[in-house]
Design an enzyme around this catalytic site. Structure first.
Site, PDB file in Angstrom:
ATOM      1  N   ASN A  12       5.608 -41.915   7.593  1.00 43.28           N
ATOM      2  CA  ASN A  12       5.414 -43.288   6.766  1.00 43.28           C
ATOM      3  C   ASN A  12       6.807 -44.039   6.354  1.00 43.28           C
ATOM      4  O   ASN A  12       7.646 -43.306   5.661  1.00 43.28           O
ATOM      5  CB  ASN A  12       5.038 -42.813   5.345  1.00 43.28           C
ATOM      6  CG  ASN A  12       4.715 -43.850   4.348  1.00 43.28           C
ATOM      7  OD1 ASN A  12       4.696 -44.889   4.732  1.00 43.28           O
ATOM      8  ND2 ASN A  12       4.254 -43.599   3.159  1.00 43.28           N
ATOM      9  N   TRP A  13       6.892 -44.943   7.263  1.00 42.44           N
ATOM     10  CA  TRP A  13       8.257 -45.663   7.269  1.00 42.44           C
ATOM     11  C   TRP A  13       8.506 -46.849   6.010  1.00 42.44           C
ATOM     12  O   TRP A  13       9.458 -47.224   5.869  1.00 42.44           O
ATOM     13  CB  TRP A  13       8.375 -46.607   8.561  1.00 42.44           C
ATOM     14  CG  TRP A  13       8.719 -45.260   9.603  1.00 42.44           C
ATOM     15  CD1 TRP A  13       9.296 -44.386   9.660  1.00 42.44           C
ATOM     16  CD2 TRP A  13       8.503 -45.695  11.099  1.00 42.44           C
ATOM     17  NE1 TRP A  13       9.170 -43.722  11.126  1.00 42.44           N
ATOM     18  CE2 TRP A  13       8.941 -44.681  12.051  1.00 42.44           C
ATOM     19  CE3 TRP A  13       7.925 -47.129  11.721  1.00 42.44           C
ATOM     20  CZ2 TRP A  13       8.824 -44.877  13.077  1.00 42.44           C
ATOM     21  CZ3 TRP A  13       7.852 -46.790  13.067  1.00 42.44           C
ATOM     22  CH2 TRP A  13       8.454 -45.764  13.709  1.00 42.44           C
ATOM     23  N   LYS A  14       7.373 -46.539   5.375  1.00 40.03           N
ATOM     24  CA  LYS A  14       7.393 -47.551   4.219  1.00 40.03           C
ATOM     25  C   LYS A  14       7.882 -48.976   4.130  1.00 40.03           C
ATOM     26  O   LYS A  14       7.584 -49.534   5.502  1.00 40.03           O
ATOM     27  CB  LYS A  14       8.130 -46.780   2.729  1.00 40.03           C
ATOM     28  CG  LYS A  14       7.797 -45.345   2.685  1.00 40.03           C
ATOM     29  CD  LYS A  14       7.979 -44.532   1.546  1.00 40.03           C
ATOM     30  CE  LYS A  14       7.531 -43.315   1.291  1.00 40.03           C
ATOM     31  NZ  LYS A  14       7.931 -42.424   0.198  1.00 40.03           N
ATOM     32  N   HIS A  97      -1.468 -43.692  -1.669  1.00 39.28           N
ATOM     33  CA  HIS A  97      -0.164 -43.338  -1.876  1.00 39.28           C
ATOM     34  C   HIS A  97       0.440 -43.556  -3.198  1.00 39.28           C
ATOM     35  O   HIS A  97      -0.082 -44.561  -3.708  1.00 39.28           O
ATOM     36  CB  HIS A  97       0.925 -43.996  -0.812  1.00 39.28           C
ATOM     37  CG  HIS A  97       2.028 -43.284  -0.920  1.00 39.28           C
ATOM     38  ND1 HIS A  97       2.908 -43.456  -1.847  1.00 39.28           N
ATOM     39  CD2 HIS A  97       2.605 -42.416   0.268  1.00 39.28           C
ATOM     40  CE1 HIS A  97       3.988 -42.769  -1.225  1.00 39.28           C
ATOM     41  NE2 HIS A  97       4.001 -42.148  -0.346  1.00 39.28           N
ATOM     42  N   GLU A 165       1.053 -34.584  -2.239  1.00 42.26           N
ATOM     43  CA  GLU A 165       2.396 -35.205  -2.339  1.00 42.26           C
ATOM     44  C   GLU A 165       2.696 -35.048  -3.811  1.00 42.26           C
ATOM     45  O   GLU A 165       2.347 -36.025  -4.641  1.00 42.26           O
ATOM     46  CB  GLU A 165       2.497 -36.776  -1.776  1.00 42.26           C
ATOM     47  CG  GLU A 165       2.181 -36.722  -0.569  1.00 42.26           C
ATOM     48  CD  GLU A 165       3.000 -38.115  -0.041  1.00 42.26           C
ATOM     49  OE1 GLU A 165       3.690 -37.890   0.814  1.00 42.26           O
ATOM     50  OE2 GLU A 165       2.835 -39.174  -0.570  1.00 42.26           O
ATOM     51  N   GLY A 171      10.998 -38.270  -2.490  1.00 43.22           N
ATOM     52  CA  GLY A 171      12.110 -39.203  -2.542  1.00 43.22           C
ATOM     53  C   GLY A 171      13.221 -38.606  -3.422  1.00 43.22           C
ATOM     54  O   GLY A 171      14.176 -39.043  -3.518  1.00 43.22           O
ATOM     55  N   SER A 201       9.911 -34.985   0.247  1.00 43.01           N
ATOM     56  CA  SER A 201      11.210 -34.488   0.480  1.00 43.01           C
ATOM     57  C   SER A 201      11.361 -33.573   1.778  1.00 43.01           C
ATOM     58  O   SER A 201      12.042 -32.502   1.735  1.00 43.01           O
ATOM     59  CB  SER A 201      11.650 -33.843  -0.793  1.00 43.01           C
ATOM     60  OG  SER A 201      12.077 -34.938  -1.708  1.00 43.01           O
TER      61      SER A 201
HETATM   62  O1  LIG Z   1       4.752 -40.792   2.176  1.00 40.57           O
HETATM   63  C1  LIG Z   1       5.643 -39.948   2.318  1.00 40.57           C
HETATM   64  C2  LIG Z   1       6.069 -39.589   0.895  1.00 40.57           C
HETATM   65  O2  LIG Z   1       6.111 -40.411  -0.032  1.00 40.57           O
HETATM   66  C3  LIG Z   1       7.359 -38.794   1.062  1.00 40.57           C
HETATM   67  O3  LIG Z   1       8.487 -39.384   0.945  1.00 40.57           O
HETATM   68  P1  LIG Z   1       9.965 -38.411   1.234  1.00 40.57           P
HETATM   69  O4  LIG Z   1       9.724 -37.767   2.399  1.00 40.57           O
HETATM   70  O5  LIG Z   1      10.891 -39.478   1.394  1.00 40.57           O
HETATM   71  O6  LIG Z   1       9.936 -37.882   0.061  1.00 40.57           O
END
Ligand SMILES: O=C[C@H](O)COP(=O)(O)O
Length: 240
Positions: A12-14, A97, A165, A171, A201
């Site tokens: 998930n590159w957001k 999400h 999650e 994060g 994380s």
């Molecule tokens: O979609 C992924 C999650 O929000 C986890 O994000 P992260 O790996 O940066 O904690």
């Protein structure tokens, strides 16, 4: 019991990256992560879906979107429908999400509508669920997660993914213990036939330990999926 599902690793590159950086990540992943034992899914922001699709389309790496409109089509300025996502090559879509729940106030009914529209467009929904720290401390996290899953109506879908999650792990660099993750994975597995992932994380340092959890089918990775070598290491840890 070890899950019989094919493992799945989702990036998930957001809202990160640009044409150059995402092209080079996608090329690296197509070249390095093409084993048959695990499905890799890349989820760039909408403007980069076509660019990434051009790189992944003749490879086993799949394309996913980070969001879908809650309407099928029409006058909804700025929205992107399930049909459009399928049309440009998406196979998956992330729904519910925590960041969308937090910043865009997405809630049960809307999430359920999005899941339904995703399935109608032949997309596999990836539902994200997870508790805030206060629910964990109160001891009400299992019933909270169960309710999130039930409200989403995902249990009616044959082909689906549910990612656990915990909000306090996204994060933050803080991860639950293996036992804490296993408890939630077991609960989801008893409710549903969906693939069950962990997200929050995930890194090259912790992925080996987490990937040993029975019935866990893979990871939904945020920050570490933007680092090619680290994501590659996470992929290898999933294969055992
Ligand atoms: O979609 C992924 C999650 O929000 C986890 O994000 P992260 O790996 O940066 O904690």
């Amino acid at each position: 019991m070890v899950s019989m599902h094919k493992k799945i690793l989702i990036a998930n590159w957001k809202m990160n990256g640009n044409s150059e950086s995402l092209k080079s990540l996608a090329e690296y992943y197509v070249n390095m992560l093409t084993g048959q034992q695990a499905e890799v899914v890349l989820c760039p922001a909408h403007p980069y879906l076509s660019l990434v699709n051009n790189i992944t389309k003749n490879s086993p790496v799949k394309l996913g979107a980070q969001n879908i409109a809650s309407f099928p089509k029409g006058s909804y300025t700025g929205e992107v429908s399930g049909e459009m996502l399928t049309d440009i090559g998406c196979k998956y879509v992330i729904i519910g999400h925590y960041e969308r729940r937090k910043f865009f106030n997405e809630r049960g009914e809307e999430i359920a509508r999005k899941i339904d529209l995703a399935v109608q467009s032949n997309l596999i929904p990836i539902l994200c669920v997870g508790e805030k720290l206060n629910k964990r401390k109160e001891g009400t996290y299992l019933s909270f997660i169960k309710e999130q899953i039930e409200n989403s109506q995902i249990l009616y879908q044959k082909n689906a993914v549910i990612a656990y999650e915990p909000v306090w792990s996204i994060g933050t660099g803080v991860i639950p213990t293996v036992e804490e993750i296993a408890e939630v994975v077991d609960m989801i597995t008893t409710m549903s036939k969906a693939k069950v992932l962990y997200g929050g994380s995930v890194s090259a340092d912790n992925s080996c330990l987490i990937s040993d959890i029975a019935n866990l089918d893979g990871f939904l990775v945020g920050a570490a999926s933007l680092k090619a070598e680290e994501f590659h290491a996470i992929y290898k840890s999933l294969l055992g």
